[in-house]
Motif scaffolding. Structure first.
Motif, PDB file in Angstrom:
ATOM      1  N   PRO A 122       0.836  -1.206   0.000  1.00 21.35           N
ATOM      2  CA  PRO A 122       0.000   0.000   0.000  1.00 21.35           C
ATOM      3  C   PRO A 122       0.867   1.252   0.000  1.00 21.35           C
ATOM      4  O   PRO A 122       1.901   1.308   0.663  1.00 21.35           O
ATOM      5  CB  PRO A 122      -0.808  -0.118   1.290  1.00 21.35           C
ATOM      6  N   ALA A 123       0.455   2.251  -0.764  1.00 20.00           N
ATOM      7  CA  ALA A 123       1.203   3.506  -0.837  1.00 20.00           C
ATOM      8  C   ALA A 123       0.404   4.673  -0.274  1.00 20.00           C
ATOM      9  O   ALA A 123       0.924   5.472   0.485  1.00 20.00           O
ATOM     10  CB  ALA A 123       1.602   3.798  -2.279  1.00 20.00           C
ATOM     11  N   ALA A 124      -0.860   4.778  -0.640  1.00 22.61           N
ATOM     12  CA  ALA A 124      -1.677   5.917  -0.211  1.00 22.61           C
ATOM     13  C   ALA A 124      -3.141   5.484  -0.094  1.00 22.61           C
ATOM     14  O   ALA A 124      -3.930   5.725  -0.998  1.00 22.61           O
ATOM     15  CB  ALA A 124      -1.528   7.072  -1.189  1.00 22.61           C
ATOM     16  N   PRO A 125      -3.523   4.838   1.025  1.00 22.14           N
ATOM     17  CA  PRO A 125      -4.928   4.441   1.181  1.00 22.14           C
ATOM     18  C   PRO A 125      -5.846   5.668   1.188  1.00 22.14           C
ATOM     19  O   PRO A 125      -5.588   6.638   1.898  1.00 22.14           O
ATOM     20  CB  PRO A 125      -4.958   3.743   2.537  1.00 22.14           C
ATOM     21  N   VAL A 126      -6.879   5.625   0.357  1.00 22.67           N
ATOM     22  CA  VAL A 126      -7.812   6.747   0.236  1.00 22.67           C
ATOM     23  C   VAL A 126      -9.238   6.208   0.325  1.00 22.67           C
ATOM     24  O   VAL A 126      -9.556   5.200  -0.302  1.00 22.67           O
ATOM     25  CB  VAL A 126      -7.620   7.470  -1.120  1.00 22.67           C
ATOM     26  N   ILE A 127     -10.076   6.877   1.131  1.00 19.27           N
ATOM     27  CA  ILE A 127     -11.490   6.526   1.135  1.00 19.27           C
ATOM     28  C   ILE A 127     -12.202   7.468   0.173  1.00 19.27           C
ATOM     29  O   ILE A 127     -11.744   8.586  -0.069  1.00 19.27           O
ATOM     30  CB  ILE A 127     -12.104   6.572   2.547  1.00 19.27           C
ATOM     31  N   LEU A 128     -13.299   7.011  -0.378  1.00 19.38           N
ATOM     32  CA  LEU A 128     -14.011   7.736  -1.423  1.00 19.38           C
ATOM     33  C   LEU A 128     -15.497   7.649  -1.144  1.00 19.38           C
ATOM     34  O   LEU A 128     -15.994   6.605  -0.724  1.00 19.38           O
ATOM     35  CB  LEU A 128     -13.689   7.064  -2.766  1.00 19.38           C
ATOM     36  N   GLY A 129     -16.208   8.740  -1.343  1.00 21.58           N
ATOM     37  CA  GLY A 129     -17.646   8.693  -1.120  1.00 21.58           C
ATOM     38  C   GLY A 129     -18.346   9.953  -1.579  1.00 21.58           C
ATOM     39  O   GLY A 129     -17.726  10.874  -2.118  1.00 21.58           O
ATOM     40  N   HIS A 130     -19.647   9.990  -1.351  1.00 20.33           N
ATOM     41  CA  HIS A 130     -20.465  11.146  -1.702  1.00 20.33           C
ATOM     42  C   HIS A 130     -20.610  12.029  -0.466  1.00 20.33           C
ATOM     43  O   HIS A 130     -21.239  11.616   0.515  1.00 20.33           O
ATOM     44  CB  HIS A 130     -21.848  10.692  -2.200  1.00 20.33           C
ATOM     45  N   PRO A 131     -20.046  13.240  -0.474  1.00 18.26           N
ATOM     46  CA  PRO A 131     -20.136  14.114   0.696  1.00 18.26           C
ATOM     47  C   PRO A 131     -21.551  14.678   0.863  1.00 18.26           C
ATOM     48  O   PRO A 131     -22.269  14.881  -0.115  1.00 18.26           O
ATOM     49  CB  PRO A 131     -19.144  15.227   0.384  1.00 18.26           C
ATOM     50  N   LEU A 132     -21.926  14.903   2.121  1.00 19.56           N
ATOM     51  CA  LEU A 132     -23.214  15.538   2.389  1.00 19.56           C
ATOM     52  C   LEU A 132     -23.173  17.006   1.990  1.00 19.56           C
ATOM     53  O   LEU A 132     -24.175  17.577   1.581  1.00 19.56           O
ATOM     54  CB  LEU A 132     -23.570  15.414   3.867  1.00 19.56           C
ATOM     55  N   ALA A 133     -21.989  17.629   2.135  1.00 23.33           N
ATOM     56  CA  ALA A 133     -21.808  19.041   1.773  1.00 23.33           C
ATOM     57  C   ALA A 133     -20.346  19.248   1.392  1.00 23.33           C
ATOM     58  O   ALA A 133     -19.468  18.514   1.836  1.00 23.33           O
ATOM     59  CB  ALA A 133     -22.174  19.939   2.943  1.00 23.33           C
ATOM     60  N   LEU A 134     -20.105  20.232   0.558  1.00 26.35           N
ATOM     61  CA  LEU A 134     -18.728  20.552   0.176  1.00 26.35           C
ATOM     62  C   LEU A 134     -18.146  21.532   1.186  1.00 26.35           C
ATOM     63  O   LEU A 134     -18.803  22.493   1.574  1.00 26.35           O
ATOM     64  CB  LEU A 134     -18.680  21.147  -1.229  1.00 26.35           C
ATOM     65  N   PRO A 135     -16.895  21.316   1.620  1.00 26.39           N
ATOM     66  CA  PRO A 135     -16.281  22.250   2.562  1.00 26.39           C
ATOM     67  C   PRO A 135     -15.953  23.571   1.879  1.00 26.39           C
ATOM     68  O   PRO A 135     -15.823  23.643   0.651  1.00 26.39           O
ATOM     69  CB  PRO A 135     -15.007  21.532   2.997  1.00 26.39           C
ATOM     70  N   ALA A 136     -15.806  24.602   2.686  1.00 25.34           N
ATOM     71  CA  ALA A 136     -15.418  25.912   2.149  1.00 25.34           C
ATOM     72  C   ALA A 136     -13.991  25.829   1.610  1.00 25.34           C
ATOM     73  O   ALA A 136     -13.171  25.072   2.133  1.00 25.34           O
ATOM     74  CB  ALA A 136     -15.501  26.968   3.253  1.00 25.34           C
ATOM     75  N   PRO A 137     -13.669  26.598   0.566  1.00 27.50           N
ATOM     76  CA  PRO A 137     -12.307  26.588   0.040  1.00 27.50           C
ATOM     77  C   PRO A 137     -11.311  27.035   1.110  1.00 27.50           C
ATOM     78  O   PRO A 137     -11.611  27.881   1.944  1.00 27.50           O
ATOM     79  CB  PRO A 137     -12.347  27.601  -1.110  1.00 27.50           C
ATOM     80  N   THR A 138     -10.126  26.469   1.066  1.00 26.74           N
ATOM     81  CA  THR A 138      -9.063  26.850   1.988  1.00 26.74           C
ATOM     82  C   THR A 138      -8.524  28.217   1.593  1.00 26.74           C
ATOM     83  O   THR A 138      -8.165  28.427   0.420  1.00 26.74           O
ATOM     84  CB  THR A 138      -7.920  25.818   1.936  1.00 26.74           C
TER      85      THR A 138
END
Length: 65
Positions: free
Chosen positions: A38-54
């Protein structure tokens, strides 16, 4: 992760999962070949809301000769 974001999906890099995914019994259970690492485990899904831009700081240019 950028491609997922472009499709409206959310992701999160789960770095602590690397050790768990390297365990031979876990690899067997998940069907991961023994010689894969494993190199970079990533979870993936449908967000309830998008976060504000950084917020970003203005770029600072430094020239060295």
């Amino acid at each position: 992760m950028l491609a997922a974001h472009a499709k409206g999906l959310g992701t999160c890099w789960i770095g602590l999962a690397r050790a768990w995914l390297s365990d031979p019994s876990v690899k067997t259970e998940l069907g991961i070949p023994a010689d894969w690492h494993p190199a970079a485990p990533v979870i993936l899904g449908h967000p309830l809301a998008l976060p504000a831009p950084t917020p970003r700081e203005k770029a600072r240019m430094v020239w060295c000769r």
